[in-house]
Design a protein around this motif. Structure first.
Motif, mmCIF file in Angstrom:
data_model
loop_
_atom_site.group_PDB
_atom_site.id
_atom_site.type_symbol
_atom_site.label_atom_id
_atom_site.label_comp_id
_atom_site.label_asym_id
_atom_site.label_seq_id
_atom_site.Cartn_x
_atom_site.Cartn_y
_atom_site.Cartn_z
ATOM 1 N N TRP A 39 0.814 -1.211 0.000
ATOM 2 C CA TRP A 39 0.000 0.000 0.000
ATOM 3 C C TRP A 39 0.852 1.268 0.000
ATOM 4 C CZ3 TRP A 39 -4.174 1.989 -1.603
ATOM 5 C CH2 TRP A 39 -4.574 3.248 -1.157
ATOM 6 N N TRP B 218 -0.362 3.913 -2.794
ATOM 7 C CA TRP B 218 -1.016 5.160 -2.415
ATOM 8 C C TRP B 218 -0.566 6.362 -3.240
ATOM 9 C CZ3 TRP B 218 -4.607 8.227 -1.077
ATOM 10 C CH2 TRP B 218 -4.379 9.467 -0.478
ATOM 11 N N LYS C 161 -7.533 3.643 0.927
ATOM 12 C CA LYS C 161 -7.130 2.267 1.193
ATOM 13 C C LYS C 161 -8.339 1.358 1.349
ATOM 14 C CE LYS C 161 -4.151 -0.571 4.145
ATOM 15 N NZ LYS C 161 -3.234 -0.608 5.301
ATOM 16 N N SER C 162 -9.365 1.826 2.033
ATOM 17 C CA SER C 162 -10.553 0.991 2.221
ATOM 18 C C SER C 162 -11.302 0.769 0.906
ATOM 19 C CB SER C 162 -11.487 1.624 3.260
ATOM 20 O OG SER C 162 -12.003 2.856 2.795
ATOM 21 N N ASP D 98 -8.912 11.156 1.352
ATOM 22 C CA ASP D 98 -7.746 10.924 2.203
ATOM 23 C C ASP D 98 -7.272 9.468 2.110
ATOM 24 O OD1 ASP D 98 -9.204 9.278 4.049
ATOM 25 O OD2 ASP D 98 -9.842 11.052 5.151
ATOM 26 N N GLU D 99 -6.114 9.216 2.692
ATOM 27 C CA GLU D 99 -5.471 7.920 2.525
ATOM 28 C C GLU D 99 -6.287 6.787 3.138
ATOM 29 O OE1 GLU D 99 -1.180 5.640 3.260
ATOM 30 O OE2 GLU D 99 -1.434 7.740 3.840
ATOM 31 N N GLU D 100 -6.896 7.013 4.288
ATOM 32 C CA GLU D 100 -7.664 5.952 4.939
ATOM 33 C C GLU D 100 -8.842 5.517 4.074
ATOM 34 O OE1 GLU D 100 -10.108 5.100 9.121
ATOM 35 O OE2 GLU D 100 -8.950 6.955 8.860
#
Length: 216
Positions: free
Chosen positions: A11, A15, A40-41, A35-37
């Motif tokens: 990741w 990213w 990723k999800s 955003d990154e969170e």
């Protein structure tokens, strides 16, 4: 180029590519400030999804230049069709190298268009972009997983070179969603749904890695 299944450890390299493509706002529906969170999800989905990374060897190291997400298009009786998304590092989209030998895609340049598009890396009619290499290997990997067809749900019609890439890889335009995408400077533009059948795959992905550059 080699394609393999991504791990959680990848990741950190995925990213920056994901963010760079989304920030451009030209090909993906996620908002540029995702955003990154959340990213990723949305991307690192559990099975039966498959997250892929495409790697190239460079001076002294190996770098990830693209990533793909494969998910069954429908559950149950529709899970023989794969829904695909491909993100290529924008810094690498127009880079390429001579293709090894003639093949059905010979003569195509950046994004799949004929070599008269004049992209970097042209060498006669055997120039192959990173985008094309990644797309071809994504298709091969999906076939090796046993999928029988591939569906692209949201190809931005205002990007003719991207449309040309998928057309040159045997995708047919099966539908258009009018004004379904808010382009950052063109306003509301159409989205294409594109579809192709896949050849019988080699379920032994280790063998495929040896023969085609696809790896697990």
């Amino acid at each position: 180029m080699r394609t393999r299944r991504a791990s959680e450890e990848d990741w950190g390299a995925i990213w920056p590519i994901w963010r760079a493509v989304v920030v451009e706002g030209e090909t993906c529906a996620w908002t540029p400030d995702t955003d990154e969170e959340v990213a990723k999800s949305a991307w690192m989905l559990p099975p039966p999804a498959e997250v892929l990374v495409m790697e190239e060897d460079g001076p002294g190291d190996t770098s990830i230049v693209a990533t793909a997400l494969l998910t069954p298009s429908q559950p149950g009786l529709g899970d023989h069709v794969v829904q695909a998304m491909l993100l290529v590092d924008p810094k690498r989209v127009d880079h390429g190298a001579p293709r090894g030998g003639a093949g059905m895609y010979r003569g195509y340049g950046p994004y799949g268009g004929r070599s008269y598009y004049g992209g970097r890396g042209a060498e006669g009619d055997r120039w192959e972009s990173v985008s094309r290499q990644a797309a071809e290997q994504m298709i091969e990997y999906a076939a090796d997983l046993g999928y029988r067809a591939m569906q692209l749900n949201a190809v931005v019609a205002a990007n003719p070179r991207l449309v040309a890439l998928w057309r040159s890889l045997a995708f047919r335009l099966v539908g258009t969603l009018p004004a379904a995408f808010r382009h950052p400077w063109l306003g509301d533009v159409d989205l294409h749904v594109m579809y192709r059948f896949l050849p019988p795959g080699n379920i032994d992905l280790a063998t495929t890695a040896t023969n085609t550059g696809v790896s697990t």
